[in-house]
Scaffold this motif. Structure first.
Motif, PDB file in Angstrom:
ATOM      1  N   MET A   1       0.861  -1.229   0.012  1.00  0.00           N
ATOM      2  CA  MET A   1      -0.117  -0.019   0.131  1.00  0.00           C
ATOM      3  C   MET A   1       0.886   1.101   0.029  1.00  0.00           C
ATOM      4  O   MET A   1       1.903   1.146   0.599  1.00  0.00           O
ATOM      5  CB  MET A   1      -0.862  -0.030   1.074  1.00  0.00           C
ATOM      6  CG  MET A   1      -1.717   1.074   1.167  1.00  0.00           C
ATOM      7  SD  MET A   1      -2.748   1.369   3.155  1.00  0.00           S
ATOM      8  CE  MET A   1      -3.079  -0.417   3.271  1.00  0.00           C
ATOM      9  N   THR A   2       0.463   2.221  -0.693  1.00  0.00           N
ATOM     10  CA  THR A   2       1.130   3.564  -0.690  1.00  0.00           C
ATOM     11  C   THR A   2       0.442   4.579  -0.162  1.00  0.00           C
ATOM     12  O   THR A   2      -1.003   4.502  -0.190  1.00  0.00           O
ATOM     13  CB  THR A   2       1.636   3.741  -2.328  1.00  0.00           C
ATOM     14  OG1 THR A   2       2.210   2.723  -2.893  1.00  0.00           O
ATOM     15  CG2 THR A   2       2.308   4.996  -2.495  1.00  0.00           C
ATOM     16  N   ALA A   3       0.960   5.776   0.697  1.00  0.00           N
ATOM     17  CA  ALA A   3       0.151   6.610   1.121  1.00  0.00           C
ATOM     18  C   ALA A   3       0.802   7.675   1.079  1.00  0.00           C
ATOM     19  O   ALA A   3       2.050   8.044   0.608  1.00  0.00           O
ATOM     20  CB  ALA A   3       0.371   6.382   2.885  1.00  0.00           C
ATOM     21  N   LYS A   4      -0.044   8.731   1.157  1.00  0.00           N
ATOM     22  CA  LYS A   4       0.395  10.200   0.998  1.00  0.00           C
ATOM     23  C   LYS A   4       0.027  10.927   2.160  1.00  0.00           C
ATOM     24  O   LYS A   4      -1.268  10.636   2.476  1.00  0.00           O
ATOM     25  CB  LYS A   4      -0.188  10.761  -0.274  1.00  0.00           C
ATOM     26  CG  LYS A   4       0.097  12.420  -0.619  1.00  0.00           C
ATOM     27  CD  LYS A   4      -0.561  12.699  -1.847  1.00  0.00           C
ATOM     28  CE  LYS A   4      -0.178  14.184  -1.768  1.00  0.00           C
ATOM     29  NZ  LYS A   4      -1.011  14.873  -3.127  1.00  0.00           N
ATOM     30  N   LEU A   5       0.844  11.628   2.762  1.00  0.00           N
ATOM     31  CA  LEU A   5       0.294  12.227   3.905  1.00  0.00           C
ATOM     32  C   LEU A   5       0.713  13.840   3.327  1.00  0.00           C
ATOM     33  O   LEU A   5       1.601  14.224   3.110  1.00  0.00           O
ATOM     34  CB  LEU A   5       1.308  12.030   5.117  1.00  0.00           C
ATOM     35  CG  LEU A   5       0.737  11.263   6.253  1.00  0.00           C
ATOM     36  CD1 LEU A   5       0.768   9.897   5.534  1.00  0.00           C
ATOM     37  CD2 LEU A   5       1.647  11.248   7.386  1.00  0.00           C
ATOM     38  N   GLN A  49       7.497   4.280   4.685  1.00  0.00           N
ATOM     39  CA  GLN A  49       7.185   3.599   5.822  1.00  0.00           C
ATOM     40  C   GLN A  49       5.846   3.652   6.339  1.00  0.00           C
ATOM     41  O   GLN A  49       5.368   3.170   7.231  1.00  0.00           O
ATOM     42  CB  GLN A  49       8.187   3.937   7.068  1.00  0.00           C
ATOM     43  CG  GLN A  49       9.807   3.510   6.706  1.00  0.00           C
ATOM     44  CD  GLN A  49      10.134   2.077   6.449  1.00  0.00           C
ATOM     45  OE1 GLN A  49       9.367   1.186   7.373  1.00  0.00           O
ATOM     46  NE2 GLN A  49      10.399   1.824   5.405  1.00  0.00           N
ATOM     47  N   CYS A  50       5.290   4.513   5.746  1.00  0.00           N
ATOM     48  CA  CYS A  50       3.500   4.981   6.307  1.00  0.00           C
ATOM     49  C   CYS A  50       2.898   3.846   5.929  1.00  0.00           C
ATOM     50  O   CYS A  50       2.690   3.219   4.813  1.00  0.00           O
ATOM     51  CB  CYS A  50       3.346   6.308   5.621  1.00  0.00           C
ATOM     52  SG  CYS A  50       1.626   6.540   6.148  1.00  0.00           S
ATOM     53  N   ILE A  51       2.035   3.565   6.821  1.00  0.00           N
ATOM     54  CA  ILE A  51       0.822   2.515   6.606  1.00  0.00           C
ATOM     55  C   ILE A  51      -0.134   2.964   6.523  1.00  0.00           C
ATOM     56  O   ILE A  51      -1.272   2.301   6.463  1.00  0.00           O
ATOM     57  CB  ILE A  51       1.207   1.368   7.743  1.00  0.00           C
ATOM     58  CG1 ILE A  51       0.966   2.003   9.203  1.00  0.00           C
ATOM     59  CG2 ILE A  51       2.427   0.484   7.832  1.00  0.00           C
ATOM     60  CD1 ILE A  51       0.658   0.970  10.368  1.00  0.00           C
ATOM     61  N   ALA A  52      -0.432   4.256   6.514  1.00  0.00           N
ATOM     62  CA  ALA A  52      -1.759   4.935   6.168  1.00  0.00           C
ATOM     63  C   ALA A  52      -2.770   4.568   7.381  1.00  0.00           C
ATOM     64  O   ALA A  52      -3.970   4.629   7.041  1.00  0.00           O
ATOM     65  CB  ALA A  52      -2.243   4.728   4.902  1.00  0.00           C
ATOM     66  N   CYS A  53      -2.398   4.381   8.680  1.00  0.00           N
ATOM     67  CA  CYS A  53      -3.379   4.113   9.637  1.00  0.00           C
ATOM     68  C   CYS A  53      -4.105   5.285   9.928  1.00  0.00           C
ATOM     69  O   CYS A  53      -5.267   4.946  10.802  1.00  0.00           O
ATOM     70  CB  CYS A  53      -2.477   3.680  10.886  1.00  0.00           C
ATOM     71  SG  CYS A  53      -1.429   4.871  11.440  1.00  0.00           S
ATOM     72  N   LYS A  69      -4.758   6.686   0.977  1.00  0.00           N
ATOM     73  CA  LYS A  69      -4.348   5.599   0.509  1.00  0.00           C
ATOM     74  C   LYS A  69      -4.566   5.134  -0.910  1.00  0.00           C
ATOM     75  O   LYS A  69      -5.378   5.554  -1.627  1.00  0.00           O
ATOM     76  CB  LYS A  69      -5.295   4.509   1.332  1.00  0.00           C
ATOM     77  CG  LYS A  69      -4.983   4.656   2.787  1.00  0.00           C
ATOM     78  CD  LYS A  69      -6.052   3.503   3.559  1.00  0.00           C
ATOM     79  CE  LYS A  69      -6.035   3.859   4.808  1.00  0.00           C
ATOM     80  NZ  LYS A  69      -6.894   2.678   5.425  1.00  0.00           N
ATOM     81  N   PHE A  70      -3.392   4.573  -1.382  1.00  0.00           N
ATOM     82  CA  PHE A  70      -3.491   4.367  -2.922  1.00  0.00           C
ATOM     83  C   PHE A  70      -3.258   2.772  -3.008  1.00  0.00           C
ATOM     84  O   PHE A  70      -2.523   2.303  -2.335  1.00  0.00           O
ATOM     85  CB  PHE A  70      -2.081   5.046  -3.414  1.00  0.00           C
ATOM     86  CG  PHE A  70      -2.241   6.377  -3.672  1.00  0.00           C
ATOM     87  CD1 PHE A  70      -3.019   7.068  -4.358  1.00  0.00           C
ATOM     88  CD2 PHE A  70      -1.385   7.337  -2.639  1.00  0.00           C
ATOM     89  CE1 PHE A  70      -3.158   8.482  -4.567  1.00  0.00           C
ATOM     90  CE2 PHE A  70      -1.672   8.596  -2.701  1.00  0.00           C
ATOM     91  CZ  PHE A  70      -2.281   9.270  -3.466  1.00  0.00           C
TER      92      PHE A  70
END
Length: 70
Positions: A1-5, A49-53, A69-70
């Motif tokens: 999973m890819t995340a964007k913050l 390292q982000c798990i999009a929690c 989340k992507f």
């Protein structure tokens, strides 16, 4: 999973709540930056390292963090 913050750094007051709840310890206060209110805003150090929690976004009292989340 890819995340964007995304952090609205101009609204962040550097309270560090988001840094305390991140399970991966990748959210940190950026001591090299200062927003227009004079605070050091939060940011992410290693997005891979982000798990999009979204723990950081949920605890933020000013809603300055957006997690996608992507």
């Amino acid at each position: 999973m890819t995340a964007k913050l995304t952090f609205d750094t101009e609204r962040c007051k550097g309270c560090e709540l988001c840094t305390a709840v991140c399970p991966r310890h990748i959210v940190a206060i950026d001591l090299t930056a200062t927003n227009h209110k004079g605070y050091h805003p939060a940011g992410v150090t290693d997005i891979t390292q982000c798990i999009a929690c979204a723990s950081c976004a949920r605890i933020c009292p000013d809603s300055v963090i957006t997690v996608e989340k992507f």
